[in-house]
Design a protein around this motif. Structure first.
Motif, PDB file in Angstrom:
ATOM      1  N   THR A  76       0.847  -1.193   0.000  1.00 37.32           N
ATOM      2  CA  THR A  76       0.000   0.000   0.000  1.00 37.32           C
ATOM      3  C   THR A  76       0.883   1.244   0.000  1.00 37.32           C
ATOM      4  O   THR A  76       2.015   1.228   0.481  1.00 37.32           O
ATOM      5  CB  THR A  76      -0.912   0.033   1.236  1.00 37.32           C
ATOM      6  OG1 THR A  76      -0.109   0.089   2.431  1.00 37.32           O
ATOM      7  CG2 THR A  76      -1.786  -1.206   1.300  1.00 37.32           C
ATOM      8  N   SER A  88      -0.412   4.721   6.308  1.00 35.27           N
ATOM      9  CA  SER A  88      -0.925   4.011   5.140  1.00 35.27           C
ATOM     10  C   SER A  88      -2.010   4.844   4.475  1.00 35.27           C
ATOM     11  O   SER A  88      -2.849   5.455   5.139  1.00 35.27           O
ATOM     12  CB  SER A  88      -1.490   2.657   5.555  1.00 35.27           C
ATOM     13  OG  SER A  88      -2.226   2.070   4.499  1.00 35.27           O
ATOM     14  N   GLU A 130      -4.524   3.791   2.949  1.00 36.04           N
ATOM     15  CA  GLU A 130      -5.835   3.222   3.253  1.00 36.04           C
ATOM     16  C   GLU A 130      -6.297   3.618   4.635  1.00 36.04           C
ATOM     17  O   GLU A 130      -7.491   3.839   4.862  1.00 36.04           O
ATOM     18  CB  GLU A 130      -5.776   1.701   3.121  1.00 36.04           C
ATOM     19  CG  GLU A 130      -5.378   1.224   1.750  1.00 36.04           C
ATOM     20  CD  GLU A 130      -6.160   1.916   0.662  1.00 36.04           C
ATOM     21  OE1 GLU A 130      -7.400   2.029   0.804  1.00 36.04           O
ATOM     22  OE2 GLU A 130      -5.553   2.358  -0.323  1.00 36.04           O
TER      23      GLU A 130
END
Length: 495
Positions: free
Chosen positions: A417, A430, A432
């Motif tokens: 990621t 991250s 996400e």
């Protein structure tokens, strides 16, 4: 200065990619199905190769004895057999080494092997029907859907739970518990899945399947909704009772039943099934009794190939003198060379996969323990540096490979990621995780204080996340969240 011909001697160093080394590198990126097909071809063409069985000791093994690694809280306990480093690994090379100008991996020289690897895009799948299965059809749509990685994980898990008829067999509560996410996130993912083709896929009951199809056809009026809530009356053909429940006369009831009969109660059956064997993970990850993580290769997909030494000795003893004997010896020598190469290449492939998978598990332990939202930022370079491999080697290893974890089966590529820098210079975040935080900020905003993208940037900065406004807008759009102006209008209308 006069021009004249002359002879010069120069000394230089360069990496020579032999045909066999090129094939060994390409073995890394093959899926277990393609690798199995290639090994079967080699077993057919090379008389000195034989299939190895568990516990068989005769000959040379193609699968490593040490195919398990244990990952503790602070350290990695490596297998008994040492992992090959970049210096002695015959499979590790850079992208330019392999794909240099004039070197096409798709058309290796005939001398590379008695068999040939399947060309990219023309492997085992080339023998299958042109039609695809339901899950493949849904996954293709998922790839084209703009959703975040965490939501993509959940939708993929839901797709795995869809049966051949198109129904979701696993409860949303079980999916949420298995993936370590909230039930609301699974419900949102199911809403996205319900928008996929065929209409009605992902339904949990016949009534829901028909309801989705009626809604798509703009026929879900109150009368039809009432009929779908009372399908048992339809099954009993109780027209009188249906008329009372739906508030329409008998003629309308007959028309509505005719409409239901035109719908597809099993939308998934329109697709091909069993086109290929069920996907078997290459790597297995499980929690040990002491809390450590055990990473092991799946023995079911490890080719076990042996060199038949007894047959080799018998054939060699039968080669007589003469010109034909030289050709026979050359053929036997070529078969032995190819068999020895295959044994070593398969062994190195297995060790390299285990090495990379173990490092992936070490880096992504928070995901295994706490769920999708705790995926850490990760790239190929980080894994390459830790495993002493080239980035292109790591890329090949993680291609077409899957890992079975307590939270489900995932492609190795899913664990990589993007990273977003920290405002205070600490550990990066991250992408996400940041996307998930944006979603929560918007979900929690009061009707009278709608957050603009600039306001979200300021809030994230206070939490140590440095992010541009356009990035916030991009993440918000990927989450299918309207702008602040549209949200303000929608909440004013619902107030």
């Amino acid at each position: 200065m006069a021009l004249s011909p002359r002879l010069e001697m120069r000394q230089s160093q360069s990496l020579v990619m032999t045909p066999q080394l090129q094939q060994a590198i390409k073995l890394l990126q093959l899926s277990n199905l393609d690798l199995s097909a290639y090994v079967e071809q080699q077993l057919t063409e090379n008389p000195l190769l034989q299939r190895g069985e568990d516990g068989e000791a005769e000959g040379d093994r193609a699968a490593p004895e040490a195919d398990v690694a244990t990952l503790g809280a602070d350290a990695l306990v490596a297998p008994d057999a040492p992992m090959a480093s970049e210096a002695d690994s015959p499979l590790d090379a850079s992208y330019d080494d392999v794909f240099a100008e004039g070197n096409d991996m798709g058309s290796l020289p005939a001398s590379a092997s008695r068999g040939s690897l399947p060309d990219d895009g023309d492997g085992l799948e080339g023998t299958l029907s042109a039609a695809i299965g339901l899950k493949e059809h849904l996954l293709e749509q998922l790839q084209a859907t703009k959703v975040g990685l965490d939501e993509r994980f959940i939708i993929a898990a839901l797709i795995e739970g869809v049966d051949d008829a198109g129904y979701l067999n696993e409860s949303l509560e079980d999916v949420a518990e298995r993936l370590g996410v909230e039930l609301e996130a699974v419900e949102d993912a199911l809403w996205v899945l319900h928008g996929f083709d065929p209409t009605g896929v992902g339904a949990r009951s016949l009534a829901e399947c028909l309801r989705l199809q009626c809604a798509a056809a703009n026929r879900l009026d109150p009368a039809m909704a009432a009929m779908l809530d009372n399908l048992e009356l339809v099954a009993r053909r109780d027209v009188k009772r249906l008329g009372e429940v739906c508030g329409v006369d008998a003629e309308d009831i007959h028309d509505m039943i005719a409409e239901l009969r035109r719908l597809n109660p099993k939308p998934g059956l329109a697709f091909e099934h069993d086109l290929s064997p069920p996907a078997v993970p290459d790597v297995l990850v499980r929690r040990a009794a002491d809390g450590s993580w055990v990473v092991e290769l799946n023995a079911e997909v490890l080719p076990r190939v042996l060199i038949d030494r007894r047959y080799l000795a018998r054939v060699s003893a039968q080669v007589g003198p003469g010109g034909r004997a030289r050709a026979d010896k050359a053929y036997v020598s070529d078969c032995l060379s190819q068999a020895t190469w295959l044994v070593k290449a398969l062994d190195q492939r297995a060790r390299t996969i285990l090495k990379v998978a173990t490092e992936l598990v070490r880096r992504q332990q928070p995901f295994l323990e706490q769920g999708v939202r705790h995926l850490r930022p990760l790239n190929l370079k980080a894994i390459a540096e830790e495993t002493s491999l080239h980035e292109s080697t790591v890329s090949r290893v993680t291609a077409n490979k899957t890992m079975a974890t307590p939270r489900g089966v995932f492609d190795l590529k899913y664990f990589f990621t993007a990273a977003i820098a920290s405002a205070d210079g600490g550990e990066a975040h991250s992408a996400e995780a940041v996307r998930d935080r944006i979603k929560h900020l918007i979900d929690d905003e009061p009707p009278g204080a709608i957050l603009s993208d600039d306001a979200i940037v300021a809030l994230l900065k206070d939490e140590g996340v440095t992010i541009a406004r356009r990035t916030v807008a991009k993440y918000r759009e990927s989450l299918r969240i309207p702008s602040s102006v549209e949200r303000r209008r929608l909440k004013a209308m619902s107030a």
